[in-house]
Design an enzyme around this catalytic site. Structure first.
Site, PDB file in Angstrom:
ATOM      1  N   ASN A 155     -32.649 -26.339 -37.899  1.00  0.00           N
ATOM      2  CA  ASN A 155     -31.512 -26.855 -38.665  1.00  0.00           C
ATOM      3  C   ASN A 155     -31.934 -28.017 -39.564  1.00  0.00           C
ATOM      4  O   ASN A 155     -31.288 -28.310 -40.549  1.00  0.00           O
ATOM      5  CB  ASN A 155     -30.383 -27.311 -37.725  1.00  0.00           C
ATOM      6  CG  ASN A 155     -30.871 -28.148 -36.568  1.00  0.00           C
ATOM      7  OD1 ASN A 155     -31.759 -27.737 -35.833  1.00  0.00           O
ATOM      8  ND2 ASN A 155     -30.329 -29.330 -36.409  1.00  0.00           N
ATOM      9  N   GLN A 202     -28.647 -21.211 -37.417  1.00  0.00           N
ATOM     10  CA  GLN A 202     -28.924 -21.414 -38.841  1.00  0.00           C
ATOM     11  C   GLN A 202     -29.431 -20.149 -39.536  1.00  0.00           C
ATOM     12  O   GLN A 202     -29.355 -20.063 -40.757  1.00  0.00           O
ATOM     13  CB  GLN A 202     -29.941 -22.557 -39.025  1.00  0.00           C
ATOM     14  CG  GLN A 202     -29.429 -23.912 -38.579  1.00  0.00           C
ATOM     15  CD  GLN A 202     -28.309 -24.484 -39.463  1.00  0.00           C
ATOM     16  OE1 GLN A 202     -28.140 -24.085 -40.607  1.00  0.00           O
ATOM     17  NE2 GLN A 202     -27.534 -25.407 -38.917  1.00  0.00           N
ATOM     18  N   HIS A 224     -18.755 -21.455 -37.897  1.00  0.00           N
ATOM     19  CA  HIS A 224     -18.522 -22.437 -38.977  1.00  0.00           C
ATOM     20  C   HIS A 224     -19.763 -22.712 -39.819  1.00  0.00           C
ATOM     21  O   HIS A 224     -19.723 -23.481 -40.778  1.00  0.00           O
ATOM     22  CB  HIS A 224     -17.938 -23.742 -38.416  1.00  0.00           C
ATOM     23  CG  HIS A 224     -18.901 -24.649 -37.714  1.00  0.00           C
ATOM     24  ND1 HIS A 224     -19.508 -25.707 -38.349  1.00  0.00           N
ATOM     25  CD2 HIS A 224     -19.362 -24.664 -36.447  1.00  0.00           C
ATOM     26  CE1 HIS A 224     -20.290 -26.342 -37.484  1.00  0.00           C
ATOM     27  NE2 HIS A 224     -20.224 -25.726 -36.327  1.00  0.00           N
ATOM     28  N   CYS A 347     -25.744 -33.722 -36.405  1.00  0.00           N
ATOM     29  CA  CYS A 347     -25.521 -34.244 -35.056  1.00  0.00           C
ATOM     30  C   CYS A 347     -26.321 -35.501 -34.792  1.00  0.00           C
ATOM     31  O   CYS A 347     -26.026 -36.239 -33.871  1.00  0.00           O
ATOM     32  CB  CYS A 347     -25.895 -33.200 -34.017  1.00  0.00           C
ATOM     33  SG  CYS A 347     -24.929 -31.733 -34.198  1.00  0.00           S
TER      34      CYS A 347
HETATM   35  C1  PLP Z   1     -29.448 -24.886 -34.648  1.00  0.00           C
HETATM   36  C2  PLP Z   1     -28.124 -25.362 -34.165  1.00  0.00           C
HETATM   37  N1  PLP Z   1     -27.767 -25.118 -32.889  1.00  0.00           N
HETATM   38  C3  PLP Z   1     -26.581 -25.509 -32.409  1.00  0.00           C
HETATM   39  C4  PLP Z   1     -25.671 -26.199 -33.185  1.00  0.00           C
HETATM   40  C5  PLP Z   1     -24.354 -26.609 -32.617  1.00  0.00           C
HETATM   41  O1  PLP Z   1     -23.335 -25.832 -33.217  1.00  0.00           O
HETATM   42  P1  PLP Z   1     -21.789 -26.053 -32.932  1.00  0.00           P
HETATM   43  O2  PLP Z   1     -21.341 -27.067 -33.911  1.00  0.00           O
HETATM   44  O3  PLP Z   1     -21.136 -24.711 -33.187  1.00  0.00           O
HETATM   45  O4  PLP Z   1     -21.632 -26.487 -31.536  1.00  0.00           O
HETATM   46  C6  PLP Z   1     -26.002 -26.482 -34.522  1.00  0.00           C
HETATM   47  C7  PLP Z   1     -25.100 -27.278 -35.377  1.00  0.00           C
HETATM   48  O5  PLP Z   1     -25.525 -28.028 -36.238  1.00  0.00           O
HETATM   49  C8  PLP Z   1     -27.263 -26.046 -35.024  1.00  0.00           C
HETATM   50  O6  PLP Z   1     -27.623 -26.276 -36.285  1.00  0.00           O
END
Ligand code: PLP
Length: 407
Positions: A155, A202, A224, A347
């Site tokens: 990501n 991603q 999303h 995050c």
């Molecule tokens: C690679 C990856 N895994 C997990 C997540 C978490 O996704 P969610 O917002 O649906 O919990 C994200 C969100 O940025 C992500 O990019």
């Protein structure tokens, strides 16, 4: 400087706007099609039909069977279910789990929690491009390894992992010998390799995925990130995989996730999948062209670098590093000029600690602070890239002039 009314969104990896075609299909499920999928009457059965149709559509996108898709509320939940669910269902076989050093925080933190419950975690390193070596996976697998979980595409830096090869290694039948306690004889015991999970949040809908060809046992995706609504995600669980639920309840989702099902969001997720499936090739070509144009031109700026691999990366991701400046200041200056970008993962952007992904590719802590991620998407136009390329060198020059880091 006043905030420009111009709005260019370069943060599609954080979240995406919901496609109007998706909104349209969701609306009736907030109104007259509001039923609970567990109800026997017509309202319930209409919702149930929509749910099962959605399951088929999502499964179809990755070559899975409908009964192998569990809907959840987020990728975070799916990743928790994959790791904890497999760990607790298989702990009699072993307690060793392999992840990489560049996983999303929801895998990293879940693994840390499992460690506290007595599981053993191996965190595989990556090379300077963020690539995991399949050979390292092979070497790390032990007799007690029950799960390997490797992110499909980062990501942050967009690097795409050799998932098919890693999956093949996990799939290979392992035979080991165990000494029988009675006669002291050596009896062969057939055993299959660990389950293979990939966080494909991603990559899902951006590059083709076939869970069979790629030897994947469990896969996470999130609505999303692909023009669907928030509040819907899925976990693909291959038939036969032993897994425990996290949420015990009324038997929804084949007993693997109790909770009244979020039908409008799931219907939207499925519609988003249909649209992506139809547009994936053309859109991927278009975004790759825009991405390459931005990489080629940004790297003309003095002391600028690309994080991640030049070609083995997501079509919509470019992650740069600029010496002598801070990524946060750059993001703020871009925002003032109407461009929404990011320093890395949404995050972790509120944390002041260096990104674990950038540290894993070998950057020094002070180097990690000068990063900028742009992630493009369905509404990115070439003129947006041109505007970005026009304002970026000026911002960098200005920030370097006032930088406490030298230059
Ligand atoms: C690679 C990856 N895994 C997990 C997540 C978490 O996704 P969610 O917002 O649906 O919990 C994200 C969100 O940025 C992500 O990019």
């Amino acid at each position: 400087m006043t905030r420009k009314s111009k709005k260019i969104y370069f943060d599609y990896a954080a979240t995406t706007p919901v496609d109007p075609r998706v909104i349209r299909i969701m609306l009736p499920y907030f109104g007259k099609k509001f039923g609970n999928t567990m109800s026997l009457h017509n309202f319930g059965q209409d919702a149930k039909i929509a749910l099962e149709k959605s399951r088929e559509i999502v499964a179809d996108l990755i070559g899975a069977k409908a009964n192998e898709i569990i809907f959840t509320s987020s990728a975070t939940e799916s990743n928790n279910l994959a790791l904890k669910g497999v760990a607790f269902a298989n702990k009699n076989k072993g307690k060793h789990i392999i992840i990489s050093q560049i996983e999303h925080p929801c895998i990293i933190e879940t693994a840390k929690w499992l460690e506290k419950q007595g599981f053993k975690i191996t965190r595989l390193p990556v090379d300077k491009y963020g690539l995991i070596s399949p050979l390292d996976v092979k070497k790390a697998i032990r007799k007690d390894t029950i799960l390997v979980s490797i992110i499909h595409a980062s990501n942050e830096i967009g690097t795409i992992q050799p998932i098919e090869k890693i999956g093949k290694i996990c799939r290979q039948k392992k035979v080991y010998f165990e000494r029988s306690e009675n006669q002291g004889s050596t009896e062969p015991k057939a055993r299959y390799g660990p389950y293979f999970h990939t966080d494909a949040v991603q990559s899902f809908s951006k590059i083709p995925i076939d869970v069979n060809k790629m030897n994947i046992d469990l896969l996470t995706a999130s609505s999303h990130k692909m023009y669907g609504p928030k509040g819907a995600a899925c976990l693909f669980i291959r038939e036969g995989v032993k897994i425990e639920p996290l949420l015990h309840g009324g038997g929804q989702e084949m007993g693997l996730r109790g909770s009244t099902v979020n039908v409008p969001a799931i219907v939207g997720f499925a519609r988003a999948c249909e649209i992506c499936e139809k547009e994936i090739e053309k859109e991927s070509r278009r975004l790759t062209k825009l991405r390459n144009k931005s990489i080629k031109n940004v790297l003309k700026i003095e002391n600028s670098y690309l994080n991640g691999h030049l070609t083995r990366r997501l079509p919509n991701n470019a992650n740069f590093r600029f010496s002598f400046i801070e990524g946060e200041s750059l993001v703020i200056q871009l925002d003032l000029l109407g461009i929404a970008a990011s320093t890395g993962s949404a995050c972790s952007s509120m944390k002041l600690e260096p990104s674990s992904v950038l540290l894993a590719i070998g950057l020094k802590p002070q180097e990690t602070h000068g990063s900028l991620r742009i992630s493009l998407g369905r509404w990115t136009k070439e003129k947006d890239i041109d505007y970005f390329l026009k304002v970026l060198p000026r911002i960098i020059k200005k920030l370097r002039e006032i930088s406490p880091y030298g230059k």
